[in-house]
Enzyme design. Structure first.
Site, PDB file in Angstrom:
ATOM      1  CG  ASP A  66      33.707 -80.587 -12.101  1.00 19.44           C
ATOM      2  OD1 ASP A  66      33.291 -81.272 -13.063  1.00 19.44           O
ATOM      3  OD2 ASP A  66      33.266 -80.710 -10.946  1.00 19.44           O
ATOM      4  CE  LYS A  94      36.113 -75.287 -11.356  1.00 15.70           C
ATOM      5  NZ  LYS A  94      36.605 -76.296 -10.381  1.00 15.70           N
TER       6      LYS A  94
END
Length: 208
Positions: free
Chosen positions: A130, A112
């Site tokens: 997320d 991420k």
């Protein structure tokens, strides 16, 4: 969906404050289980003092600690930031690398974080998933998936190429301010007619 997002916010970006790829890398590393506002408060104190790998490495874990004392899991994150600074100096000449493999090899940097840096610092069409994006993708039916990687892959297929670069930011902001976890603001949602969520929040639940 994305045409509407673009009309409302033509140039979306992260709410983390940064001026260089390295500042963004540090901010995103600190941001896990933190609000962007909380991270910004810490980096506003830190970056005027140290905002390069060399300066951060010189602070050391103990020197960095007071600046990030308000950050969740600050000891672990601080150790990762210092270790990553040393690795950037030793392997990359103090520069943030522009490839995923090198980014993910840095301490404290996962997929991420690498995607955020690639997208926001270097302009690549990477999709950082997320909790907000995971929720919006599943709730709306845009890109359902059982885990973040599955959702990421589904989004890369579902989002039209012209919107792919900014999609990450639009989806985060939509999840943060409209499609919220506990009580989505469906009555004021710009894509309510496109959303497949069966339990849309009625007007009365939002206005009470």
């Amino acid at each position: 969906m994305f045409a509407r997002f673009k009309a409302l916010n033509p140039k979306p970006t992260t709410e983390l404050e940064f001026s260089t790829p390295y500042e963004l890398l540090v901010a995103v590393t600190l941001s896990a289980q933190m609000t962007d506002t909380g991270v910004n408060k810490a980096t506003r104190r830190l970056f005027p003092v140290a905002n390069t790998p060399e300066q951060i490495a010189a602070l050391g874990v103990e020197g960095l600690a007071p600046y990030i004392a308000t950050i969740n899991f600050n000891r672990t994150k601080g150790a990762n930031v210092i270790a990553a600074a040393h690795q950037l100096i030793e392997r990359h000449g103090g520069e943030v690398p522009r490839d995923r493999e090198s980014l993910e090899a840095l301490p404290g940097v996962g997929r991420k974080t690498a995607n955020v840096v690639l997208n926001t610092a270097f302009g690549e069409a990477a999709m950082a998933v997320d909790t907000h994006i995971f929720r919006v993708s599943n709730r709306t039916g845009l890109a359902p998936g059982k885990d973040v990687l599955e959702v990421e892959k589904a989004l890369l297929k579902a989002v039209p190429p012209d919107y792919l670069h900014d999609a990450h930011h639009w989806l985060i902001l939509h999840g943060r301010y409209t499609c919220k976890a506990r009580k989505p603001d469906c009555p004021h949602c710009p894509i309510i007619d496109l959303c497949r969520y069966p339990d849309k929040t009625p007007e009365t639940a939002v206005t009470k």
